[in-house]
Scaffold this active site. Structure first.
Site, PDB file in Angstrom:
ATOM      1  N   HIS A 216      58.142 133.088  17.472  1.00  0.00           N
ATOM      2  CA  HIS A 216      59.112 133.497  18.482  1.00  0.00           C
ATOM      3  C   HIS A 216      58.711 133.513  20.028  1.00  0.00           C
ATOM      4  CE1 HIS A 216      61.918 133.972  15.246  1.00  0.00           C
ATOM      5  NE2 HIS A 216      61.123 134.665  14.638  1.00  0.00           N
TER       6      HIS A 216
ATOM      7  N   GLU B 256      55.220 137.025  14.619  1.00  0.00           N
ATOM      8  CA  GLU B 256      56.362 137.077  15.768  1.00  0.00           C
ATOM      9  C   GLU B 256      56.054 136.505  17.013  1.00  0.00           C
ATOM     10  OE1 GLU B 256      59.404 138.536  15.143  1.00  0.00           O
ATOM     11  OE2 GLU B 256      58.508 138.414  13.057  1.00  0.00           O
TER      12      GLU B 256
ATOM     13  N   HIS C 147      61.690 144.662  14.852  1.00  0.00           N
ATOM     14  CA  HIS C 147      61.620 143.675  13.631  1.00  0.00           C
ATOM     15  C   HIS C 147      60.895 142.403  14.681  1.00  0.00           C
ATOM     16  CE1 HIS C 147      62.832 140.643  10.431  1.00  0.00           C
ATOM     17  NE2 HIS C 147      61.395 140.448  10.790  1.00  0.00           N
TER      18      HIS C 147
END
Length: 263
Positions: free
Chosen positions: A155, A151, A97
């Site tokens: 992040h 992502e 994920h």
């Protein structure tokens, strides 16, 4: 010798001393005020710059990473269902994920560099691995680029002190392959066959097989049954190795009767 006579003897012949120029009090005051204003402006500019830099460093600071793995069968076995990516149905294995920088107080930095947008060309050699180990199951069917962009931009940009875009994805893939979670569960007789297992059995099997006990996150199927959904593993701040988690993430409680659905 007379001091006045000595002084006079040092003056060139015919030289005269100009009388002192009168000082304009108003001009002197204006000059001092302008210098003061310039000094204050410089201090303010420096202060704003330093504050911005400190805030940027504070925003990007992190203490460790969460590597979050996801079971595709549980993602799909919900009311919202799922869509297979354009590359086809993913393998029946835990996919990534995300790899998320996190702080020990439970907070986390995000969206740290808006100027560093995801560029697929920088991970062209990893696309095959990303499709198999980091698949998207979101609807409508897509190629995964939007998922990976999210992502990286949310992040990955917060760990650019450690790696660039390619390094971020390569590191997550490497860490995921080290764990072999499905093998660890299978060794303990826990299989994705729609059966039910205790939380203790799942965590114990994974700890035995990988050396680390994950945080287990569950979701619910259409009947409300608790399902094994996501696993959180903690990674050292230099992304070199797994560590015991300094803080557990939030999430939905699993209960003690957890379904491991097929995929």
């Amino acid at each position: 010798m007379d001091i006045n006579a000595a002084y006079k003897s040092t003056r060139p012949t015919g030289a005269s001393i100009a009388p002192p120029r009168p000082i304009n009090p108003s001009a002197a005051k204006t000059s001092r005020a302008m210098k003061l204003q310039c000094s204050l402006a410089l201090l303010i500019a420096l202060g704003v710059g330093c504050a911005a830099a400190q805030e940027s460093r504070k925003q990007a600071a992190y203490d460790f990473f969460y590597l979050v793995l996801q079971w595709p069968g549980s993602y799909c076995d919900t009311k919202q269902s799922c869509c297979y990516p354009r590359s086809g149905k993913p393998a029946a294995d835990f996919g990534i994920h995300g790899l998320w920088p996190n702080r020990e107080d439970g907070s986390y930095p995000q969206n740290c560099n808006p100027d560093s947008a995801f560029d697929p060309s920088k991970v062209s050699d990893l696309l095959s691995s990303l499709r198999s180990s980091w698949p998207t199951l979101a609807c409508p069917t897509n190629d995964g680029l939007r998922f990976w962009a999210h992502e990286w931009e949310k992040h990955g940009t917060c760990a650019q002190n450690l790696f660039d875009e390619h390094g971020y994805f390569q590191t997550a893939l490497r860490l995921r392959d080290q764990l072999r979670v499905l093998d660890a569960l299978a060794t303990a007789g826990i299989s994705p066959d729609g059966g039910y297992y205790t939380l203790g059995a799942i965590k114990g099997a994974i700890q035995e097989g990988t050396g680390f006990a994950p945080h287990v996150d569950c979701n619910r199927d259409e009947s409300g049954n608790s399902q094994l959904f996501q696993l959180y593993f903690c990674v050292h701040a230099d992304a070199s190795r797994f560590v015991d988690c300094p803080v557990q993430p939030g999430g939905r409680p699993c209960g003690n009767r957890i379904e491991f659905p097929a995929f």
